[in-house]
Structures are given as structure tokens and as C-alpha cells.
Design an enzyme around this catalytic site. Sequence first.
Site, PDB file in Angstrom:
ATOM      1  N   CYS A 133       1.541  19.712  -5.034  1.00 46.77           N
ATOM      2  CA  CYS A 133       0.128  20.043  -4.801  1.00 46.77           C
ATOM      3  C   CYS A 133      -0.018  21.139  -3.746  1.00 46.77           C
ATOM      4  O   CYS A 133       0.284  22.288  -4.015  1.00 46.77           O
ATOM      5  CB  CYS A 133      -0.650  18.764  -4.453  1.00 46.77           C
ATOM      6  SG  CYS A 133      -2.429  18.938  -4.670  1.00 46.77           S
ATOM      7  N   HIS A 181       0.998  14.287  -7.934  1.00 49.91           N
ATOM      8  CA  HIS A 181       1.545  13.575  -6.769  1.00 49.91           C
ATOM      9  C   HIS A 181       2.502  12.469  -7.191  1.00 49.91           C
ATOM     10  O   HIS A 181       2.100  11.318  -7.327  1.00 49.91           O
ATOM     11  CB  HIS A 181       0.401  12.969  -5.946  1.00 49.91           C
ATOM     12  CG  HIS A 181      -0.421  14.001  -5.266  1.00 49.91           C
ATOM     13  ND1 HIS A 181      -0.015  14.628  -4.109  1.00 49.91           N
ATOM     14  CD2 HIS A 181      -1.621  14.543  -5.581  1.00 49.91           C
ATOM     15  CE1 HIS A 181      -0.919  15.511  -3.740  1.00 49.91           C
ATOM     16  NE2 HIS A 181      -1.909  15.485  -4.617  1.00 49.91           N
ATOM     17  N   GLU A 218       4.580  11.027  -5.417  1.00 49.63           N
ATOM     18  CA  GLU A 218       4.749  10.066  -4.309  1.00 49.63           C
ATOM     19  C   GLU A 218       3.682   8.975  -4.342  1.00 49.63           C
ATOM     20  O   GLU A 218       3.837   7.937  -3.704  1.00 49.63           O
ATOM     21  CB  GLU A 218       4.740  10.807  -2.961  1.00 49.63           C
ATOM     22  CG  GLU A 218       3.375  11.208  -2.412  1.00 49.63           C
ATOM     23  CD  GLU A 218       2.757  12.425  -3.094  1.00 49.63           C
ATOM     24  OE1 GLU A 218       3.339  12.939  -4.074  1.00 49.63           O
ATOM     25  OE2 GLU A 218       1.667  12.853  -2.651  1.00 49.63           O
TER      26      GLU A 218
END
Lengths: 286, 190
Positions: free
Chosen positions: B78, B172, B174
Amino acid sequence: MRVKSGLAEMLKRGVIMDVVTAEHARIAEDAGAVAVMALERVPADIRRDGGVARMSPPEIVESITGAVTIPVMAKARIGHFAEAQILEALGVDYIDESEVLTPADEAHHIDKWQFTVPFVCGATNLGEALRRISEGAAMIRSKGEAGTGNIVEAVRHLRAITGDIRRITVADSAELFDWAKRLQAPVALVREIAEVGSLPVPLFCAGGVATPADASLVMQLGAEAVFVGSGIFKSDNPSARAKAVVEATTNFDDPAILLKVSRGLGEAMPGIELEGLETRLAARGW
Amino acid sequence: MKVGVLALQGAAGLHLSALRSVGAAAIAVRRPDELADVDGLILPGGESTTISMMLDANGLVEPLAERLAGGLAVLGTCAGLLLLAAQVTDGRDDQRCFGTLDISARRNAYGPQTESFEAPLPVAALGPEPMTGIFIRSPIVERTGPGVEVLARLDGRPVLCRQGAAWGCTFHPELSGDLRLHRLFCEEGL
């Protein structure tokens, strides 16, 4: 919920600044703010002028949204879901259901699950935080006492929340029911805290941050990002102070950098002793 | 092998735990001496303008440019992808981009947070099971140069790409709890 609290993840170790004009918003973004909070008056002025404090007019929010590239948040009154609907239609990135504005409902907070836009809510203790999360809040901020430039309440609330989280992690399974009862919070959320050792959503800090040292203090106490309200634009040199608070938040555990950024900022906002307050904003919310 | 996560601002903590879960030694990077010490680096999501300013404030611009030019294994997610891009539109004029990936990206291209979304994301390099792409105020990659390999697309647009040692994604990984991209980066990238 992952998409809602995900934006809060992206704001961690950052500073969210209260702004009332597009000019303020530009100063905040130039200084490195991760987001701005659009409101009609900063808390210090709400405190001084009195009257009913409401959601910002759409034109103000739009002028701020048009002035910056970073996320824009806006405040709605506690329980005022119609203000929240308007802010969602306006396309703000986060709504703060905030005790700084005059509450619209003395029993009910907004049912935040009904919205696509994520909400942040204030809390003075863990029970309040969990009730807001059960209503759909995607971020919690410790309330502090907005508009005072006095960090003592932020520290009290942050310590209340993180202290109880630590105590819950060592409770046995039977004790968790008692915790839920005492906190007046869902036992499922209490269990989740016992397992992971933190709130299920990010925990930020607000209310009384006026210096780079204040930002460092609350970050060291476990806040994951910092809201600054009156502390920036009620000080001598908003631009320099804003930048210093941002650097202090990023480097909150590096005293050499904290010393460097604390120099040459001019006067901080005048602080207020809590004993002298007529209205405790933090007492609003249930 | 030690992997750093640039931890000036943003979702560094989740990348650190993802890296540790796949067995990598992971450290937070905020100073030049920490950057000098890593064999790979993740540039996390966050606000790209803030991260860019903090790179300047903490004296990391030159050291990071040197390490990236030297072929450091790097994954930008991002805002991190924007730092690696050759060109960023809809950002601030002064925001840093290092040109490690020959791509042009538009910042926050989907609109406000209400347009953020999750979508299943087939990634052939990660096996048949799609990833969950979590897109939060994400950028869109509008151009990829000839040296850029596109590993995943959404609606025809690149969302995961790679050029040599540099990887970038607009979503994302994560946030999803799916460790496969972190594992692949550690296995192939380092």
C-alpha cells in the site's frame, strides 16, 4: 470489521489533528499528520463559549476534505445517528462519536454496526471501551479531558484501560465471568482480551496532549497513536508544534530526538487545572 | 537472515509478527544503523505522506535510496508500494518515491474509506487457494514497465508485482492472517 479497524492500523504511530478550517488542515498535513479531525470549534473554544456543540456543517467538512490528501474524520454527537448518516453520505473516512460535542441521547450510543464507515469512540475505562466495541466501534481512544492542555486525565484513562487488560490476562476462566460483570461488558470480549492481551481494535489516546513530551508519555503508556485537539492551534506556533508532536510520536522512546524536537516551540496552549472545570466532558457517555 | 520493517508510522507491528510467524528474525527500522543491519525490508502501509516526511526527519532518505539501488530485497504494501513506485499521482508534490519498481500508481484511488473492501485474490505463485485481498484507501497501479512481472490482478489491474528484488502490493497481506506472501518473500526474495 477488518476493513474498518484496518484503517486504524494504518494510522498507528501517527498524529490525528483537530482542524476547523482548510488552512488548519493544510498546516496539519504539511506537519505530517496521518489524518485530520474536522470540527466546528476546537474543544478549548467549545469549553469557553458554551452552547450546544454539534456536527460540523457539511461545507466545512468538504472544504477540509478538498484541502488535504490524508484521511478526514468528523465528529458526531453521542447517540446522534442522523448526524452520522449525514457524515457517512458526505464520505468522511472515520466518524468520532464524541463526548466533546453535546450528547443527543443520554442512554444510547449509535448502533455502529449499521454503518459502512468506521467509528472511533472515547472511553475512560475498559468496561466503557468494551461496550463501545460491542456496539461496533473500530477504534477506541482514551478520552482524557479535551480542551484543557492537561494530560492527567488521559494518563488516568489510559492506565485504567491497559491496567485492567493486564490483570485480565492473568485471570482464570471462572474469574473472567466476574470481570465481565464488573466491567458491564460482554464475556466474549473479556475472553478475547484474556487470550490476546490487548483490545480487539486499536487503542489511541486523546484529550490534553499539548507538548511533544505529552505525546511520548502516552505512547510509552501503551497508546498506539495520538489525537491532538486544541494543543496545536491554541499554541504560539502551530506549524512547528505540530511537526514536533509528529516526530515525538514516531520516536517516542528516543529521548535524544524528544529533546531536539522539544526546543524552540514557543508557548504551549495555556493549561487548565481540573479542579477549575465546570464541565467534565469525559463524564459524557455510558 | 534479518528482515527489517520500516516502523516510522503505520502497520509495522502486524508485519513484524507475520515475519516472526514464518520464522524470520524481524526488527523494527527507524534509524540508519538499523537499516544497515538488515538483509531484507518491508515498507508497511500507513500514510505515505507522513512516512515520507519521517524518512527525511530521521535521516533515512539517502541510506534507503542506497540500499534500494544496491538490490535490497524489499516488499512494499500500500503506502510502501508508493514509496517504491517511479511515479505517484494524487499525492503530495514533495512525497518521496524511490523508483525501485517501474510503475505509476495513483494514491487512494478507490475513494474514501467507505470504498475500502475485501476481495478474493487468486495468486498463482501462492497455490490454488486465493488470498483475501484487503484494500484500505488503496492505490491503483496504472502503468507497469517492461521489467515488471505482475503476480496478481484485480479487475484487470495489477495488485501484486515484482521487479528483481523489489515486490509491491496494493493490498494488506498483514491484515488477513494469511502468511503465504510473507513466506514467499522470505524464501524467494532473500
